[in-house]
Design a protein around this motif. Structure first.
Motif, PDB file in Angstrom:
ATOM      1  N   ASP A 193      60.898  69.970  43.963  1.00 51.67           N
ATOM      2  CA  ASP A 193      60.693  69.344  42.675  1.00 51.67           C
ATOM      3  C   ASP A 193      61.970  69.486  42.116  1.00 51.67           C
ATOM      4  O   ASP A 193      62.444  70.203  41.606  1.00 51.67           O
ATOM      5  N   GLU A 197      63.765  63.704  42.869  1.00 52.97           N
ATOM      6  CA  GLU A 197      62.473  63.414  43.361  1.00 52.97           C
ATOM      7  C   GLU A 197      61.555  62.894  42.517  1.00 52.97           C
ATOM      8  O   GLU A 197      60.842  61.875  42.880  1.00 52.97           O
ATOM      9  N   ARG A 198      61.682  63.340  41.183  1.00 51.04           N
ATOM     10  CA  ARG A 198      61.032  62.508  40.262  1.00 51.04           C
ATOM     11  C   ARG A 198      61.322  61.077  40.025  1.00 51.04           C
ATOM     12  O   ARG A 198      60.443  60.431  39.210  1.00 51.04           O
ATOM     13  N   LYS A 199      62.228  60.557  40.621  1.00 49.73           N
ATOM     14  CA  LYS A 199      62.554  59.221  40.232  1.00 49.73           C
ATOM     15  C   LYS A 199      61.504  58.390  41.191  1.00 49.73           C
ATOM     16  O   LYS A 199      61.533  57.113  40.592  1.00 49.73           O
ATOM     17  N   ALA A 201      58.501  59.828  42.356  1.00 49.43           N
ATOM     18  CA  ALA A 201      56.882  60.198  42.150  1.00 49.43           C
ATOM     19  C   ALA A 201      56.382  60.874  40.609  1.00 49.43           C
ATOM     20  O   ALA A 201      57.567  61.403  40.081  1.00 49.43           O
ATOM     21  N   SER A 202      55.609  60.432  40.361  1.00 49.02           N
ATOM     22  CA  SER A 202      54.830  61.118  39.132  1.00 49.02           C
ATOM     23  C   SER A 202      54.588  62.549  39.508  1.00 49.02           C
ATOM     24  O   SER A 202      54.219  62.925  40.374  1.00 49.02           O
ATOM     25  N   GLU A 203      54.307  63.400  38.137  1.00 52.16           N
ATOM     26  CA  GLU A 203      53.794  64.636  38.169  1.00 52.16           C
ATOM     27  C   GLU A 203      52.515  64.928  39.048  1.00 52.16           C
ATOM     28  O   GLU A 203      52.185  65.781  39.837  1.00 52.16           O
ATOM     29  N   GLU A 204      51.497  64.098  38.760  1.00 54.11           N
ATOM     30  CA  GLU A 204      50.146  63.972  39.461  1.00 54.11           C
ATOM     31  C   GLU A 204      50.395  63.972  41.190  1.00 54.11           C
ATOM     32  O   GLU A 204      50.020  64.430  41.652  1.00 54.11           O
ATOM     33  N   THR A 205      51.385  62.964  41.430  1.00 53.40           N
ATOM     34  CA  THR A 205      51.534  62.613  42.820  1.00 53.40           C
ATOM     35  C   THR A 205      52.277  63.940  43.332  1.00 53.40           C
ATOM     36  O   THR A 205      51.890  64.399  44.600  1.00 53.40           O
ATOM     37  N   LEU A 206      53.181  64.353  42.759  1.00 51.36           N
ATOM     38  CA  LEU A 206      53.925  65.680  43.282  1.00 51.36           C
ATOM     39  C   LEU A 206      52.937  66.868  43.326  1.00 51.36           C
ATOM     40  O   LEU A 206      52.908  67.595  44.318  1.00 51.36           O
ATOM     41  N   GLN A 207      52.095  66.766  42.460  1.00 48.85           N
ATOM     42  CA  GLN A 207      51.131  68.014  42.566  1.00 48.85           C
ATOM     43  C   GLN A 207      50.145  67.903  43.425  1.00 48.85           C
ATOM     44  O   GLN A 207      49.835  68.812  44.398  1.00 48.85           O
TER      45      GLN A 207
END
Length: 264
Positions: A193, A197-199, A201-207
């Motif tokens: 995280d 990486e947040r470039k 994927a969204s928070e929802e996708t990461l979780q």
């Protein structure tokens, strides 16, 4: 609190203003090293890292450089020597990645990925090695690789190629510099995280994706920073040409995931 002792040692960390690079710089400082915090465009964040380094009782400087520029990397290594008198540790973390299918890729972005991720790692490894040889006291170099080096993730060909290349380069270099007591190792962080990486994927996708990893979550930069410090610990002076995989099991066969059956 780590028991790695790096007092009196000097480290350069590329891409150290954010993510894994930031965590590595802070962990090395926590262990007592003076740190050159490299950044390309995030000056404010790099200065925040230096402020944290000083709170930890260590010294640090910021150094702006695009690691794709060999001369700039060499100047950064010289800055470490000019400011702290030596260089003992080099951590190549800076990377770049666009995500497109290779046959549709913007070639400027494709080349930029290779220039930063592969050539940037090579330039630091080369310049750091030259300085360590001049000093005659050995040293430790850590290249931040990735499971992308051996997993052909789609839409990341330039990044995959670059990480695979630096792994072979690191092992080749480890043989060539062993006589100088310079150790060259790799860390392979899994899905971590980070702002980079947040470039993609969204928070929802990461979780949701993190929950499917065998250990049930994404990694965090601090875990990677501790692993880098381990590889640079002078007590581990029999460790060279190695790759430390820290990925929560994401590169294990798919049937290792919880609740899945092995194929017949």
């Amino acid at each position: 609190m780590t028991d790695v002792n790096l007092k009196g040692r000097v480290a350069v960390v590329t891409g150290a203003s954010l993510g894994i690079g930031r965590a590595a710089a802070l962990e090395l400082a926590r262990c007592g090293a003076s740190v050159v915090v490299n950044y390309r465009s995030h000056l404010h964040q790099a200065e925040e890292v230096i402020a944290e380094v000083e709170k930890l009782g260590s010294r640090g400087i910021v150094f702006q450089a695009d690691v794709a520029d060999q001369g700039a990397v060499e100047a950064m290594v010289q800055a470490a020597v000019d400011n702290f008198g030596r260089l003992d540790i080099a951590v190549s973390n800076a990377a770049y990645s666009d995500r497109e299918r290779f046959f549709e890729a913007d070639m400027a972005g494709f080349h930029r990925t290779v220039n930063v991720t592969m050539w940037g790692a090579f330039y630091l490894m080369r310049a750091a090695t030259q300085q360590m040889i001049r000093q005659g006291e050995g040293g430790a170099i850590c290249l931040v690789s990735s499971p992308h080096a051996f997993i052909p993730a789609p839409k990341a060909m330039a990044y995959n190629m670059s990480k695979a290349a630096i792994e072979h380069a690191a092992r080749t270099a480890a043989i060539e510099v062993a006589e100088y007591k310079i150790r060259i190792n790799l860390i392979q962080p899994g899905w971590t995280d980070t702002p980079g990486e947040r470039k993609f994927a969204s928070e929802e996708t990461l979780q949701s994706a993190g929950a499917k990893i065998p250990l049930g979550r994404l990694g965090n930069p601090e875990e990677m920073g501790r692993a880098i410090a381990f590889l640079c610990d002078p007590r581990n002076d029999y460790l060279t040409g190695a790759a430390l995989l820290v990925d929560g099991g994401i590169s294990l066969p798919w049937w290792a995931n919880r609740g899945s059956a092995a194929p017949a």
